[in-house]
Design a protein around this motif. Structure first.
Motif, PDB file in Angstrom:
ATOM      1  N   THR A  77       0.831  -1.205   0.000  1.00 32.39           N
ATOM      2  CA  THR A  77       0.000   0.000   0.000  1.00 32.39           C
ATOM      3  C   THR A  77       0.862   1.250   0.000  1.00 32.39           C
ATOM      4  O   THR A  77       0.591   2.217  -0.727  1.00 32.39           O
ATOM      5  CB  THR A  77      -0.923   0.005   1.228  1.00 32.39           C
ATOM      6  OG1 THR A  77      -1.738  -1.166   1.210  1.00 32.39           O
ATOM      7  CG2 THR A  77      -1.815   1.241   1.227  1.00 32.39           C
ATOM      8  N   GLU A  78       1.920   1.265   0.823  1.00 32.93           N
ATOM      9  CA  GLU A  78       2.824   2.410   0.860  1.00 32.93           C
ATOM     10  C   GLU A  78       3.503   2.611  -0.490  1.00 32.93           C
ATOM     11  O   GLU A  78       3.675   3.750  -0.946  1.00 32.93           O
ATOM     12  CB  GLU A  78       3.887   2.187   1.945  1.00 32.93           C
ATOM     13  CG  GLU A  78       3.340   1.980   3.350  1.00 32.93           C
ATOM     14  CD  GLU A  78       2.659   3.221   3.873  1.00 32.93           C
ATOM     15  OE1 GLU A  78       3.088   4.319   3.525  1.00 32.93           O
ATOM     16  OE2 GLU A  78       1.684   3.085   4.632  1.00 32.93           O
ATOM     17  N   ILE A  79       3.888   1.517  -1.139  1.00 28.82           N
ATOM     18  CA  ILE A  79       4.558   1.621  -2.438  1.00 28.82           C
ATOM     19  C   ILE A  79       3.606   2.207  -3.472  1.00 28.82           C
ATOM     20  O   ILE A  79       3.998   3.046  -4.297  1.00 28.82           O
ATOM     21  CB  ILE A  79       5.078   0.242  -2.872  1.00 28.82           C
ATOM     22  CG1 ILE A  79       6.253  -0.177  -1.991  1.00 28.82           C
ATOM     23  CG2 ILE A  79       5.508   0.254  -4.334  1.00 28.82           C
ATOM     24  CD1 ILE A  79       6.722  -1.596  -2.229  1.00 28.82           C
ATOM     25  N   GLN A  80       2.348   1.789  -3.459  1.00 32.32           N
ATOM     26  CA  GLN A  80       1.372   2.348  -4.389  1.00 32.32           C
ATOM     27  C   GLN A  80       1.222   3.852  -4.191  1.00 32.32           C
ATOM     28  O   GLN A  80       1.119   4.607  -5.163  1.00 32.32           O
ATOM     29  CB  GLN A  80       0.026   1.650  -4.202  1.00 32.32           C
ATOM     30  CG  GLN A  80      -0.017   0.218  -4.706  1.00 32.32           C
ATOM     31  CD  GLN A  80      -1.363  -0.435  -4.492  1.00 32.32           C
ATOM     32  OE1 GLN A  80      -2.215   0.107  -3.789  1.00 32.32           O
ATOM     33  NE2 GLN A  80      -1.565  -1.596  -5.091  1.00 32.32           N
ATOM     34  N   GLN A  81       1.228   4.299  -2.942  1.00 29.38           N
ATOM     35  CA  GLN A  81       1.118   5.723  -2.669  1.00 29.38           C
ATOM     36  C   GLN A  81       2.356   6.474  -3.148  1.00 29.38           C
ATOM     37  O   GLN A  81       2.244   7.557  -3.733  1.00 29.38           O
ATOM     38  CB  GLN A  81       0.902   5.940  -1.173  1.00 29.38           C
ATOM     39  CG  GLN A  81      -0.429   5.406  -0.661  1.00 29.38           C
ATOM     40  CD  GLN A  81      -0.579   5.539   0.831  1.00 29.38           C
ATOM     41  OE1 GLN A  81       0.398   5.745   1.555  1.00 29.38           O
ATOM     42  NE2 GLN A  81      -1.796   5.420   1.326  1.00 29.38           N
ATOM     43  N   MET A  82       3.530   5.911  -2.914  1.00 30.20           N
ATOM     44  CA  MET A  82       4.760   6.553  -3.380  1.00 30.20           C
ATOM     45  C   MET A  82       4.794   6.632  -4.894  1.00 30.20           C
ATOM     46  O   MET A  82       5.212   7.648  -5.471  1.00 30.20           O
ATOM     47  CB  MET A  82       5.974   5.773  -2.878  1.00 30.20           C
ATOM     48  CG  MET A  82       6.144   5.762  -1.371  1.00 30.20           C
ATOM     49  SD  MET A  82       7.575   4.753  -0.884  1.00 30.20           S
ATOM     50  CE  MET A  82       7.352   4.710   0.902  1.00 30.20           C
ATOM     51  N   MET A  83       4.355   5.568  -5.556  1.00 27.88           N
ATOM     52  CA  MET A  83       4.344   5.564  -7.015  1.00 27.88           C
ATOM     53  C   MET A  83       3.344   6.576  -7.554  1.00 27.88           C
ATOM     54  O   MET A  83       3.587   7.226  -8.583  1.00 27.88           O
ATOM     55  CB  MET A  83       4.019   4.162  -7.526  1.00 27.88           C
ATOM     56  CG  MET A  83       5.069   3.112  -7.202  1.00 27.88           C
ATOM     57  SD  MET A  83       4.640   1.470  -7.831  1.00 27.88           S
ATOM     58  CE  MET A  83       4.804   1.735  -9.604  1.00 27.88           C
ATOM     59  N   PHE A  84       2.214   6.716  -6.883  1.00 27.74           N
ATOM     60  CA  PHE A  84       1.211   7.693  -7.309  1.00 27.74           C
ATOM     61  C   PHE A  84       1.771   9.110  -7.240  1.00 27.74           C
ATOM     62  O   PHE A  84       1.550   9.924  -8.143  1.00 27.74           O
ATOM     63  CB  PHE A  84      -0.032   7.560  -6.436  1.00 27.74           C
ATOM     64  CG  PHE A  84      -1.097   8.574  -6.728  1.00 27.74           C
ATOM     65  CD1 PHE A  84      -1.820   8.527  -7.913  1.00 27.74           C
ATOM     66  CD2 PHE A  84      -1.372   9.593  -5.828  1.00 27.74           C
ATOM     67  CE1 PHE A  84      -2.806   9.478  -8.183  1.00 27.74           C
ATOM     68  CE2 PHE A  84      -2.348  10.536  -6.089  1.00 27.74           C
ATOM     69  CZ  PHE A  84      -3.065  10.478  -7.273  1.00 27.74           C
ATOM     70  N   VAL A  85       2.498   9.415  -6.181  1.00 27.62           N
ATOM     71  CA  VAL A  85       3.107  10.736  -6.051  1.00 27.62           C
ATOM     72  C   VAL A  85       4.162  10.950  -7.135  1.00 27.62           C
ATOM     73  O   VAL A  85       4.365  12.072  -7.618  1.00 27.62           O
ATOM     74  CB  VAL A  85       3.726  10.901  -4.650  1.00 27.62           C
ATOM     75  CG1 VAL A  85       4.500  12.207  -4.546  1.00 27.62           C
ATOM     76  CG2 VAL A  85       2.640  10.863  -3.589  1.00 27.62           C
ATOM     77  N   SER A  86       4.821   9.867  -7.559  1.00 27.53           N
ATOM     78  CA  SER A  86       5.883   9.973  -8.562  1.00 27.53           C
ATOM     79  C   SER A  86       5.358  10.024  -9.983  1.00 27.53           C
ATOM     80  O   SER A  86       6.157  10.044 -10.928  1.00 27.53           O
ATOM     81  CB  SER A  86       6.847   8.786  -8.420  1.00 27.53           C
ATOM     82  OG  SER A  86       7.416   8.759  -7.120  1.00 27.53           O
ATOM     83  N   GLY A  87       4.023  10.012 -10.157  1.00 21.88           N
ATOM     84  CA  GLY A  87       3.453  10.166 -11.487  1.00 21.88           C
ATOM     85  C   GLY A  87       2.719   8.955 -12.004  1.00 21.88           C
ATOM     86  O   GLY A  87       2.202   8.984 -13.125  1.00 21.88           O
ATOM     87  N   GLU A  88       2.656   7.889 -11.222  1.00 19.22           N
ATOM     88  CA  GLU A  88       1.973   6.674 -11.650  1.00 19.22           C
ATOM     89  C   GLU A  88       0.477   6.759 -11.343  1.00 19.22           C
ATOM     90  O   GLU A  88       0.041   7.606 -10.562  1.00 19.22           O
ATOM     91  CB  GLU A  88       2.610   5.478 -10.946  1.00 19.22           C
ATOM     92  CG  GLU A  88       2.056   4.106 -11.308  1.00 19.22           C
ATOM     93  CD  GLU A  88       2.011   3.852 -12.802  1.00 19.22           C
ATOM     94  OE1 GLU A  88       1.125   4.432 -13.459  1.00 19.22           O
ATOM     95  OE2 GLU A  88       2.836   3.069 -13.301  1.00 19.22           O
ATOM     96  N   THR A  89      -0.290   5.880 -11.966  1.00 20.44           N
ATOM     97  CA  THR A  89      -1.711   5.805 -11.670  1.00 20.44           C
ATOM     98  C   THR A  89      -1.927   5.183 -10.295  1.00 20.44           C
ATOM     99  O   THR A  89      -1.008   4.633  -9.698  1.00 20.44           O
ATOM    100  CB  THR A  89      -2.433   4.960 -12.731  1.00 20.44           C
ATOM    101  OG1 THR A  89      -1.884   3.627 -12.721  1.00 20.44           O
ATOM    102  CG2 THR A  89      -2.236   5.556 -14.112  1.00 20.44           C
ATOM    103  N   GLY A  90      -3.142   5.247  -9.808  1.00 19.12           N
ATOM    104  CA  GLY A  90      -3.408   4.742  -8.475  1.00 19.12           C
ATOM    105  C   GLY A  90      -3.800   3.290  -8.413  1.00 19.12           C
ATOM    106  O   GLY A  90      -4.136   2.787  -7.332  1.00 19.12           O
ATOM    107  N   ASP A  91      -3.756   2.567  -9.540  1.00 21.32           N
ATOM    108  CA  ASP A  91      -4.181   1.166  -9.559  1.00 21.32           C
ATOM    109  C   ASP A  91      -3.055   0.260 -10.050  1.00 21.32           C
ATOM    110  O   ASP A  91      -3.203  -0.465 -11.035  1.00 21.32           O
ATOM    111  CB  ASP A  91      -5.428   0.994 -10.427  1.00 21.32           C
ATOM    112  CG  ASP A  91      -5.230   1.552 -11.824  1.00 21.32           C
ATOM    113  OD1 ASP A  91      -4.222   2.253 -12.048  1.00 21.32           O
ATOM    114  OD2 ASP A  91      -6.074   1.287 -12.696  1.00 21.32           O
ATOM    115  N   VAL A  92      -1.931   0.320  -9.385  1.00 20.42           N
ATOM    116  CA  VAL A  92      -0.795  -0.523  -9.738  1.00 20.42           C
ATOM    117  C   VAL A  92      -1.092  -1.955  -9.310  1.00 20.42           C
ATOM    118  O   VAL A  92      -1.670  -2.199  -8.245  1.00 20.42           O
ATOM    119  CB  VAL A  92       0.495  -0.013  -9.062  1.00 20.42           C
ATOM    120  CG1 VAL A  92       1.703  -0.807  -9.549  1.00 20.42           C
ATOM    121  CG2 VAL A  92       0.684   1.465  -9.361  1.00 20.42           C
TER     122      VAL A  92
END
Length: 324
Positions: free
Chosen positions: A10-25
């Motif tokens: 869950t933390e990784i998904q949030q970090m990726m979202f902040v870095s420009g990724e979508t929220g459904d990794v």
């Protein structure tokens, strides 16, 4: 351990979202990133333990970890700034508990934000920097200034090379964050702000120690600074992997657009530009495990100095893992 991994996904998904990724990794992608981060942390602890053994001690220090990333001047400068403001935050809280802060101490909430969000790397906002909470500079044993007993007084307008690189990297990240949040509404921006606080270590120190391998990889018992540094570095690893994976995916998508994407469109030379009455394009898809693999391969690309070992047979020399 399974509960810890589920939480960190869950933390990784949030970090990726902040870095420009979508929220459904996908869980597969986050699991792969978690494995890479865990491998990097294990390697850091192993090398830091070896450095501590050279000094004749069993406990690793903050200098051992910073020494491992000494060649990345911008990252070192951001980490030193992070530790400086962390010390100011601790001092401000101590003064409040003793009743010496009063109403002017302020800024403690701002320090909380800075300590939990290493992406900024600049501590609190400019408005909270006054004479009472001025950050102290973190010195390192290998700095030239540490070789002399007398120190040259610092000027407020003086910036070294590390700070210049840090400021450039920080401005670039702030610009990217501004582009990502430009079209967000209040609810979406609130979610984005909450994701910026994602951390492997914040309020999860015990779980992180178990996950990182303390007691297995190293016998050293980490203090709060060691855990905070590792939390900072893990955030940086996820950010770098995500940004590089997005570049890989963007290049792949551009190639598919040029080639038509499938066999039915391969006969066309190039897709035309979208018109005014064309239907909307498909939503952006998240990066996959193959993009993460390629990003990790690129980040593991050896430096130029490693080319000097090419003449050595592979059986007698093996390239070590590169810290990212």
């Amino acid at each position: 351990m399974s509960d810890v991994r589920a939480k960190y996904r869950t933390e990784i998904q949030q970090m990726m979202f902040v870095s420009g990724e979508t929220g459904d990794v996908s869980p597969e992608t986050t699991s792969m990133i978690e494995g890479i981060v865990q491998q990097q942390v294990t390697e850091m602890l192993k090398r830091a333990t070896e450095l501590a053994a050279r000094r004749g001690v069993r406990t690793i220090s903050t200098d051992d970890l910073i020494f491992l990333i000494r060649h990345d001047k911008a990252k070192v400068s951001r980490l030193r700034t992070f530790l400086s403001w962390k010390d100011v935050r601790k001092s401000a809280k101590d003064s409040d508990e003793k009743g010496g802060g009063g109403g002017d101490a302020g800024g403690v909430d701002d320090f909380d934000i800075a300590a939990n969000d290493p992406t900024l790397g600049t501590g609190p906002s400019v408005g909270t920097r006054n004479a009472k909470n001025k950050k102290a500079k973190v010195g390192l044993p290998w700095d030239v200034s540490s070789f002399y007993s007398e120190q040259v007084p610092e000027r407020e307008d003086e910036e070294d090379e590390e700070e210049e690189e840090m400021n450039a990297a920080t401005l670039q990240r702030l610009k990217q964050a501004d582009e990502r949040t430009k079209g967000m509404n209040a609810e979406e921006y609130l979610h984005f702000s909450e994701c910026r606080q994602a951390s492997f270590t914040f309020r999860k120190g015990k779980r992180f120690r178990e996950w990182a391998g303390f007691g297995v990889v190293t016998d050293s018992k980490p203090n709060d600074d060691i855990v905070d540094i590792l939390g900072f570095l893990t955030y940086e690893i996820v950010t770098l992997l995500t940004e590089e994976a997005l570049k890989v995916k963007a290049a792949e998508d551009a190639l598919k657009r040029d080639s038509g994407g499938d066999e039915e469109k391969r006969g066309r030379k190039r897709r035309r530009e979208p018109g005014l009455f064309d239907p909307p394009e498909e939503a952006r898809t998240p990066v996959g495990s193959k993009h993460i693999q390629e990003a990790y391969r690129r980040l593991q690309k050896p430096d130029l100095k490693a080319n000097y070992f090419k003449h050595i047979p592979k059986g007698t020399w093996q390239r070590s893992l590169k810290l990212i």
